[in-house]
Structures are given as structure tokens and as C-alpha cells.
Design a protein around this motif. Structure first.
Motif, PDB file in Angstrom:
ATOM      1  N   ALA A 180       0.843  -1.208   0.000  1.00 27.63           N
ATOM      2  CA  ALA A 180       0.000   0.000   0.000  1.00 27.63           C
ATOM      3  C   ALA A 180       0.876   1.256   0.000  1.00 27.63           C
ATOM      4  O   ALA A 180       0.617   2.207  -0.745  1.00 27.63           O
ATOM      5  CB  ALA A 180      -0.926  -0.012   1.217  1.00 27.63           C
ATOM      6  N   LYS A 181       1.923   1.252   0.823  1.00 29.16           N
ATOM      7  CA  LYS A 181       2.807   2.428   0.895  1.00 29.16           C
ATOM      8  C   LYS A 181       3.510   2.676  -0.445  1.00 29.16           C
ATOM      9  O   LYS A 181       3.759   3.820  -0.809  1.00 29.16           O
ATOM     10  CB  LYS A 181       3.834   2.253   2.013  1.00 29.16           C
ATOM     11  CG  LYS A 181       3.223   2.394   3.390  1.00 29.16           C
ATOM     12  CD  LYS A 181       4.284   2.183   4.453  1.00 29.16           C
ATOM     13  CE  LYS A 181       3.741   2.419   5.844  1.00 29.16           C
ATOM     14  NZ  LYS A 181       4.801   2.383   6.865  1.00 29.16           N
ATOM     15  N   ALA A 182       3.818   1.590  -1.167  1.00 32.41           N
ATOM     16  CA  ALA A 182       4.456   1.746  -2.483  1.00 32.41           C
ATOM     17  C   ALA A 182       3.510   2.471  -3.437  1.00 32.41           C
ATOM     18  O   ALA A 182       3.942   3.305  -4.232  1.00 32.41           O
ATOM     19  CB  ALA A 182       4.855   0.381  -3.035  1.00 32.41           C
ATOM     20  N   VAL A 183       2.214   2.172  -3.343  1.00 34.43           N
ATOM     21  CA  VAL A 183       1.228   2.880  -4.171  1.00 34.43           C
ATOM     22  C   VAL A 183       1.185   4.350  -3.744  1.00 34.43           C
ATOM     23  O   VAL A 183       1.214   5.261  -4.574  1.00 34.43           O
ATOM     24  CB  VAL A 183      -0.177   2.236  -4.051  1.00 34.43           C
ATOM     25  CG1 VAL A 183      -1.210   3.043  -4.825  1.00 34.43           C
ATOM     26  CG2 VAL A 183      -0.149   0.786  -4.522  1.00 34.43           C
ATOM     27  N   GLU A 239      -8.850   9.585  10.932  1.00 30.69           N
ATOM     28  CA  GLU A 239      -9.115   8.250  10.384  1.00 30.69           C
ATOM     29  C   GLU A 239      -8.415   7.217  11.268  1.00 30.69           C
ATOM     30  O   GLU A 239      -7.209   7.302  11.488  1.00 30.69           O
ATOM     31  CB  GLU A 239      -8.607   8.140   8.950  1.00 30.69           C
ATOM     32  CG  GLU A 239      -9.350   9.005   7.954  1.00 30.69           C
ATOM     33  CD  GLU A 239     -10.762   8.506   7.659  1.00 30.69           C
ATOM     34  OE1 GLU A 239     -11.128   7.406   8.098  1.00 30.69           O
ATOM     35  OE2 GLU A 239     -11.484   9.242   6.977  1.00 30.69           O
ATOM     36  N   ALA A 240      -9.174   6.276  11.777  1.00 32.44           N
ATOM     37  CA  ALA A 240      -8.628   5.339  12.769  1.00 32.44           C
ATOM     38  C   ALA A 240      -8.020   4.085  12.146  1.00 32.44           C
ATOM     39  O   ALA A 240      -7.297   3.360  12.829  1.00 32.44           O
ATOM     40  CB  ALA A 240      -9.722   4.937  13.752  1.00 32.44           C
ATOM     41  N   TYR A 241      -8.309   3.823  10.885  1.00 27.79           N
ATOM     42  CA  TYR A 241      -7.841   2.571  10.275  1.00 27.79           C
ATOM     43  C   TYR A 241      -7.225   2.823   8.906  1.00 27.79           C
ATOM     44  O   TYR A 241      -7.611   3.744   8.206  1.00 27.79           O
ATOM     45  CB  TYR A 241      -9.007   1.578  10.116  1.00 27.79           C
ATOM     46  CG  TYR A 241      -9.700   1.274  11.402  1.00 27.79           C
ATOM     47  CD1 TYR A 241      -9.125   0.402  12.335  1.00 27.79           C
ATOM     48  CD2 TYR A 241     -10.903   1.875  11.711  1.00 27.79           C
ATOM     49  CE1 TYR A 241      -9.757   0.140  13.538  1.00 27.79           C
ATOM     50  CE2 TYR A 241     -11.548   1.618  12.914  1.00 27.79           C
ATOM     51  CZ  TYR A 241     -10.971   0.750  13.822  1.00 27.79           C
ATOM     52  OH  TYR A 241     -11.592   0.502  15.009  1.00 27.79           O
ATOM     53  N   GLY A 242      -6.312   1.958   8.551  1.00 25.34           N
ATOM     54  CA  GLY A 242      -5.810   1.902   7.187  1.00 25.34           C
ATOM     55  C   GLY A 242      -4.620   2.786   6.910  1.00 25.34           C
ATOM     56  O   GLY A 242      -4.168   3.560   7.750  1.00 25.34           O
ATOM     57  N   LEU A 271       0.927   6.477   5.402  1.00 23.89           N
ATOM     58  CA  LEU A 271       1.202   6.190   6.817  1.00 23.89           C
ATOM     59  C   LEU A 271       0.129   5.270   7.405  1.00 23.89           C
ATOM     60  O   LEU A 271      -1.054   5.393   7.090  1.00 23.89           O
ATOM     61  CB  LEU A 271       1.230   7.490   7.636  1.00 23.89           C
ATOM     62  CG  LEU A 271       2.299   8.520   7.280  1.00 23.89           C
ATOM     63  CD1 LEU A 271       2.203   9.712   8.241  1.00 23.89           C
ATOM     64  CD2 LEU A 271       3.694   7.925   7.304  1.00 23.89           C
ATOM     65  N   THR A 272       0.569   4.396   8.301  1.00 23.04           N
ATOM     66  CA  THR A 272      -0.363   3.549   9.038  1.00 23.04           C
ATOM     67  C   THR A 272      -1.048   4.378  10.118  1.00 23.04           C
ATOM     68  O   THR A 272      -0.648   5.519  10.391  1.00 23.04           O
ATOM     69  CB  THR A 272       0.378   2.394   9.742  1.00 23.04           C
ATOM     70  OG1 THR A 272       1.233   2.973  10.738  1.00 23.04           O
ATOM     71  CG2 THR A 272       1.185   1.558   8.780  1.00 23.04           C
TER      72      THR A 272
END
Ligand code: SF4
Length: 123
Positions: A66-69, A88-91, A96-97
Motif C-alpha cells: 500500500a505504501k508503495a502505491v 481516520e482510525a484505520y488503514g 502512513l499507518t
């Protein structure tokens, strides 16, 4: 002669029109950055995880994908700021996480405290 009701006054209509135009502009701006997202149309599982519990390696690999995207995304900053502002609490948002975003918010808060308590230059 009767006076117009205050809510019928032309200046109120102008204020309402300006408020609507401002709201519309902000909604359009929000829609625009999401339309340009590198992740548009992708499987959201990459960014939010599967429904089953992930093992550590699976989660790390998914988050790195996901970070690469996100690193190629033209709206990375808009996405990150949106996630920070709306807590935003998720994802993965803006590369960034959730834990990384919380850490960033803490750093920003502590740097604001430092700036607020810094001595002001004498006039
Ligand atoms: S920064 Fe990442 S999560 Fe945000 S819009 Fe871009 S690709 Fe999607």
C-alpha cells in the motif's frame, strides 16, 4: 409601508449564496483529490486489511504494498492531511499507518507547544 423580514434582506441572501458557494468549492476540492488518487479503483483490502486476522508478515507485506502505491500518488499530502484532520482510525492514508499518523499528530502537537512557549523577540 412594511419592512422586509430580516431573513428576506438581500444581504442575507448574499451571505447564504456565499456560504453555499464556499461549501460547494470545498466539496469539489475534496472530490478532485480523490479522483486523482493512485489507489482509485484498487482493492481497498490492500489499504485496510482483510476481514480475517493477519499474521505479522502478511500485515507488513500488505502495508508495504500500500505504501508503495502511496509513494507514487499525486495527492499524497491531501490524503494524509484529510486523514489527520478527520482522525481516520484505520488503514493506510497518505503513506502512513494509523500508528504512524498518531505519532505524527503527537509530534505536531509537541512542536506547537514548543513554538507557543518559545520566547518572543523583543520589539
Ligand atoms: S496517498 Fe495512498 S491512500 Fe491516499 S489517495 Fe494516494 S494512494 Fe490512496
Amino acid at each position: 409601508m412594511t419592512q422586509p423580514r430580516s431573513d428576506e434582506h438581500p444581504s442575507n441572501k448574499t451571505k447564504t449564496a456565499k456560504a453555499l458557494a464556499s461549501k460547494l468549492a470545498s466539496l469539489e476540492a475534496e472530490a478532485r483529490w480523490q479522483d486523482r488518487a493512485a489507489c482509485k479503483g484498487m482493492d481497498p483490502t490492500i489499504f485496510f486489511g482483510p476481514e480475517h486476522t493477519e499474521v505479522v508478515k502478511e500485515k507488513r507485506d500488505r502495508e508495504e504494498a500500500a505504501k508503495a502505491v502511496c509513494r507514487t500518488c499525486p495527492v499524497n499530502q491531501e490524503c494524509l492531511e484529510h486523514a489527520l484532520e478527520s482522525k481516520e482510525a484505520y488503514g493506510i492514508w497518505g503513506g502512513l499507518t494509523e500508528l504512524e499518523r498518531k505519532a505524527l499528530l503527537r509530534r505536531r502537537a509537541s512542536s506547537n507547544v514548543v513554538l507557543a512557549s518559545a520566547p518572543r523577540p523583543a520589539k
